[in-house]
Design an enzyme around this catalytic site. Structure first.
Site, PDB file in Angstrom:
ATOM      1  N   VAL A  11      22.418  34.681  14.070  1.00 54.69           N
ATOM      2  CA  VAL A  11      23.173  35.741  14.665  1.00 54.69           C
ATOM      3  C   VAL A  11      23.262  37.016  13.804  1.00 54.69           C
ATOM      4  CG1 VAL A  11      25.465  36.214  15.549  1.00 54.69           C
ATOM      5  CG2 VAL A  11      24.605  34.224  16.112  1.00 54.69           C
ATOM      6  N   ASP A  30      24.007  37.029   2.302  1.00 55.91           N
ATOM      7  CA  ASP A  30      24.127  35.809   2.529  1.00 55.91           C
ATOM      8  C   ASP A  30      24.494  35.019   0.891  1.00 55.91           C
ATOM      9  OD1 ASP A  30      22.998  33.569   4.865  1.00 55.91           O
ATOM     10  OD2 ASP A  30      23.368  32.825   2.905  1.00 55.91           O
ATOM     11  N   PHE A 151      26.229  37.614  22.813  1.00 55.18           N
ATOM     12  CA  PHE A 151      25.676  37.004  23.817  1.00 55.18           C
ATOM     13  C   PHE A 151      24.284  36.818  23.887  1.00 55.18           C
ATOM     14  CE2 PHE A 151      29.427  39.184  25.254  1.00 55.18           C
ATOM     15  CZ  PHE A 151      30.344  38.030  25.583  1.00 55.18           C
ATOM     16  N   GLU A 154      18.971  32.608  21.588  1.00 59.04           N
ATOM     17  CA  GLU A 154      17.726  32.331  20.766  1.00 59.04           C
ATOM     18  C   GLU A 154      16.263  32.372  21.752  1.00 59.04           C
ATOM     19  OE1 GLU A 154      17.790  28.809  18.367  1.00 59.04           O
ATOM     20  OE2 GLU A 154      20.075  29.092  18.064  1.00 59.04           O
ATOM     21  N   LYS A 206      34.051  34.852  25.502  1.00 60.31           N
ATOM     22  CA  LYS A 206      32.925  34.310  24.551  1.00 60.31           C
ATOM     23  C   LYS A 206      32.963  32.846  25.269  1.00 60.31           C
ATOM     24  CE  LYS A 206      29.820  33.157  22.241  1.00 60.31           C
ATOM     25  NZ  LYS A 206      28.225  33.523  22.491  1.00 60.31           N
ATOM     26  N   ASN A 210      30.378  31.182  28.105  1.00 55.13           N
ATOM     27  CA  ASN A 210      29.327  29.870  27.701  1.00 55.13           C
ATOM     28  C   ASN A 210      29.588  28.798  28.344  1.00 55.13           C
ATOM     29  OD1 ASN A 210      27.786  31.194  26.013  1.00 55.13           O
ATOM     30  ND2 ASN A 210      28.238  30.207  24.302  1.00 55.13           N
ATOM     31  N   PHE A 251      19.872  30.596  35.041  1.00 49.63           N
ATOM     32  CA  PHE A 251      20.810  29.395  34.762  1.00 49.63           C
ATOM     33  C   PHE A 251      20.636  28.386  35.908  1.00 49.63           C
ATOM     34  CE2 PHE A 251      21.791  29.824  30.431  1.00 49.63           C
ATOM     35  CZ  PHE A 251      21.260  30.846  30.129  1.00 49.63           C
ATOM     36  N   CYS A 262      24.768  26.195  20.851  1.00 47.88           N
ATOM     37  CA  CYS A 262      26.042  27.080  21.272  1.00 47.88           C
ATOM     38  C   CYS A 262      26.722  26.076  22.623  1.00 47.88           C
ATOM     39  CB  CYS A 262      25.558  28.264  21.882  1.00 47.88           C
ATOM     40  SG  CYS A 262      24.750  29.198  20.526  1.00 47.88           S
ATOM     41  N   LYS A 265      28.436  22.729  21.624  1.00 45.72           N
ATOM     42  CA  LYS A 265      29.405  22.916  20.695  1.00 45.72           C
ATOM     43  C   LYS A 265      30.621  23.698  21.565  1.00 45.72           C
ATOM     44  CE  LYS A 265      28.883  26.296  17.426  1.00 45.72           C
ATOM     45  NZ  LYS A 265      29.775  27.335  17.366  1.00 45.72           N
TER      46      LYS A 265
HETATM   47  C1  UGA Z   1      23.539  30.549  24.685  1.00 44.87           C
HETATM   48  C2  UGA Z   1      23.682  31.736  25.723  1.00 44.87           C
HETATM   49  O1  UGA Z   1      22.838  31.941  26.651  1.00 44.87           O
HETATM   50  C3  UGA Z   1      23.949  33.074  25.155  1.00 44.87           C
HETATM   51  O2  UGA Z   1      24.222  34.076  25.870  1.00 44.87           O
HETATM   52  C4  UGA Z   1      24.854  32.886  24.000  1.00 44.87           C
HETATM   53  O3  UGA Z   1      24.993  34.061  22.993  1.00 44.87           O
HETATM   54  C5  UGA Z   1      24.521  31.846  22.973  1.00 44.87           C
HETATM   55  O4  UGA Z   1      24.205  30.738  23.581  1.00 44.87           O
HETATM   56  C6  UGA Z   1      25.496  31.648  21.959  1.00 44.87           C
HETATM   57  O5  UGA Z   1      26.742  31.256  22.190  1.00 44.87           O
HETATM   58  O6  UGA Z   1      25.126  32.204  20.717  1.00 44.87           O
HETATM   59  P1  UGA Z   1      21.154  29.809  23.632  1.00 44.87           P
HETATM   60  O7  UGA Z   1      22.129  28.697  23.249  1.00 44.87           O
HETATM   61  O8  UGA Z   1      20.134  30.475  22.487  1.00 44.87           O
HETATM   62  O9  UGA Z   1      22.233  30.902  24.382  1.00 44.87           O
HETATM   63  O10 UGA Z   1      20.302  29.285  24.902  1.00 44.87           O
HETATM   64  P2  UGA Z   1      20.225  29.177  26.512  1.00 44.87           P
HETATM   65  O11 UGA Z   1      18.955  30.139  26.903  1.00 44.87           O
HETATM   66  O12 UGA Z   1      21.386  29.794  26.932  1.00 44.87           O
HETATM   67  O13 UGA Z   1      19.839  27.771  26.573  1.00 44.87           O
HETATM   68  C7  UGA Z   1      20.857  26.933  26.322  1.00 44.87           C
HETATM   69  C8  UGA Z   1      20.637  25.482  26.961  1.00 44.87           C
HETATM   70  O14 UGA Z   1      20.731  25.381  28.303  1.00 44.87           O
HETATM   71  C9  UGA Z   1      19.342  25.022  26.774  1.00 44.87           C
HETATM   72  O15 UGA Z   1      19.061  23.692  26.392  1.00 44.87           O
HETATM   73  C10 UGA Z   1      18.302  25.276  27.790  1.00 44.87           C
HETATM   74  O16 UGA Z   1      17.129  24.642  28.078  1.00 44.87           O
HETATM   75  C11 UGA Z   1      19.249  24.978  28.879  1.00 44.87           C
HETATM   76  N1  UGA Z   1      19.088  25.694  30.282  1.00 44.87           N
HETATM   77  C12 UGA Z   1      19.221  26.939  30.050  1.00 44.87           C
HETATM   78  C13 UGA Z   1      18.737  24.886  31.263  1.00 44.87           C
HETATM   79  O17 UGA Z   1      18.681  23.596  31.302  1.00 44.87           O
HETATM   80  N2  UGA Z   1      18.628  25.427  32.451  1.00 44.87           N
HETATM   81  C14 UGA Z   1      18.889  26.816  32.656  1.00 44.87           C
HETATM   82  O18 UGA Z   1      18.626  27.317  33.701  1.00 44.87           O
HETATM   83  C15 UGA Z   1      19.083  27.355  31.410  1.00 44.87           C
END
Ligand code: UGA
Length: 458
Positions: A11, A30, A151, A154, A206, A210, A251, A262, A265
């Protein structure tokens, strides 16, 4: 504006680099001097597509630098962002110790007009706690604290930063709000909505964002389970509901349960906050439990359907919690692989980017350097991450490499018919594979549909 980022993790690095790209002078600090030394050599300690090139440009433009020296990093800073980790605490809440300790350490070195901005994901009320800690250290309430949740996803963090849907700035006084507005003027001038609110609201936004996104995934996963039993196809069902603009198409991809640093947690922390404030978040409590059960359930499905004798090998393709990242935190692989091992199976694994990180968590497996090598002689293959490389797999070659005939695709990467043509039994998510229809005694999809539509079908 002169900005210091405390924490050069995923981040802090992305935010610092992107703020430098829009013209601020940024120093990423850091405490890990080795990490800073690597960054100075443009040797990124994490895999994030596109970050390296924007980082090089920002450094060359003279807007970005790195430092392991705290006092020097903070000298002259107008805004100091705290972007350190907030791991899960044993009760499901979050451990704020890194955030609070950063506040204590920076306090003596801040210039009087500096604004401290909490970027880390924190529970409601944390910005106010940070302000109190800094005041105690300085002996005066002269430093204001704002909240600015991120938001970023990764794998697409740079794009998410540069093209945000909205920017949330939490501030409890006008001056702090104005500083935050000027940091993000580049975006507001381009028409990006700015949600200017209190620090507590920003912190709640936030978590609620999530939690809601995780709920969408949890929901579509359960509908996928229903599709399997009722002879439906989740791909069509998700599209059919997602095109309703009130629901939205994103999603809604079913999978092995959400992972990463994220959602797991943050949903636990959201539930813990609800309990703490006497406003139980029952939906989220259930979601957390169901997401964990899902991973175990999908491991059991492999054992039940593949029917492999002890000592046989299973190939697991995909260790990262999603594609385009080398992050394995709370990935499905970390749950499923030990269960396969406990059942007496050998496991060979492959991942295009995450193997190095995975080696710290996964033991007693064989490491393959390509997916076909992982499948060589294996009784079954299991896909857990939606890497493009896996989407493009040559199914005929995959089938030849395997000694068995079961392909568990927990990311729905293939057309069930193409898999069946290779003689493989296909176990995907929320879709009835042709082989399953055949086992049920129905040869065509139309016939299957008629059968499940018939009155009395259970
Ligand atoms: C997530 C949020 O999408 C971000 O907006 C937020 O800033 C971030 O957490 C955070 O709080 O720092 P991230 O954890 O990088 O981002 O990944 P996502 O793309 O959201 O995916 C999270 C999990 O959900 C993954 O395991 C992914 O495979 C799963 N997922 C996602 C699904 O199973 N189906 C979907 O349609 C989308």
């Amino acid at each position: 504006m002169q900005i210091t980022m405390i924490g050069a993790g995923y981040v802090g690095l992305t935010t610092g680099t992107c703020l430098a790209t829009i013209g601020h002078r940024v120093c990423c600090h850091d405490i890990d001097a080795a990490r800073i030394a690597r960054l100075e050599r443009f040797d990124l300690p994490l895999f994030e597509p596109g970050l390296e090139s924007v980082m090089c440009q920002a450094v060359e433009a003279g807007n970005l630098r790195f430092s392991a020296h705290l006092k020097e990093s903070l000298a002259g800073a107008d805004a100091v962002f705290i972007a350190v980790g907030t791991p899960s605490a044993p009760d499901g809440g979050i451990d704020l110790s890194h955030v609070l300790s950063a506040a204590r350490k920076i306090a003596p070195h801040l210039k009087r007009s500096a604004l401290v901005v909490v970027k880390s994901t924190v529970v409601a009320g944390t910005a106010r706690r940070v302000r109190e800690i800094i005041a105690r250290e300085r002996g005066a309430f002269d430093i204001r604290v704002a909240s600015n949740p991120e938001f970023l996803r990764e794998g697409s963090a740079v794009k998410d930063f540069m093209e945000p849907d909205r920017i949330v700035i939490g501030a409890d006084d006008t001056r702090s709000r104005n500083i935050m507005r000027s940091i993000y003027r580049h975006f507001s001038q381009a028409g990006v909505p700015i949600v200017a609110t209190t620090t507590s609201n920003a912190e709640l936004i936030k978590y609620a964002a999530n939690a809601f996104l995780a709920l969408k995934i949890g929901f579509v996963n359960e509908v996928a389970d229903l599709c399997e039993k009722a002879g439906g196809d989740i791909v069509d069902v998700a599209r059919g509901i997602g095109l309703d603009r009130r629901i939205g198409e994103s999603f809604l991809a079913p999978g092995p349960g959400f992972g990463g640093s994220c959602f797991p947690k943050d949903t636990r922390a959201f539930a813990a906050t609800g309990r703490q404030f006497g406003a139980p978040q029952k939906l989220i409590e259930t979601l957390v439990a169901r997401n964990e059960q899902r991973k175990t359930g999908l491991a059991r499905r492999i054992l039940k359907e593949a029917q492999l004798p002890p000592g046989s090998t299973v190939a697991v393709l995909g260790l990262a919690f999603k594609s385009n990242t080398d992050d394995v935190r709370e990935s499905a692989a970390l749950n499923i692989i030990p269960l396969l091992r406990d059942a007496g199976l050998q496991v060979t694994v492959h991942d295009p980017k995450a193997s190095m990180n995975a080696r710290r968590h996964i033991k007693d497996v064989k490491w393959a350097n390509c997916p076909y090598a992982a499948c060589d002689g294996a009784g079954a293959a299991v896909i857990l991450t939606e890497w493009d490389e896996y989407r493009k797999l040559d199914l005929a070659r995959l089938a030849r490499s395997l000694s068995g005939d079961a392909l568990f695709d927990y990311r729905n990467l293939f057309d069930p018919r193409s898999v069946a043509q290779q003689g493989l039994r296909y176990f995907c998510i929320g879709r009835m594979a042709p082989s399953a229809r055949q086992r049920a005694g129905v040869s065509s999809l139309d016939a299957w549909n008629q059968r499940v539509a018939a009155p009395g079908h259970a």
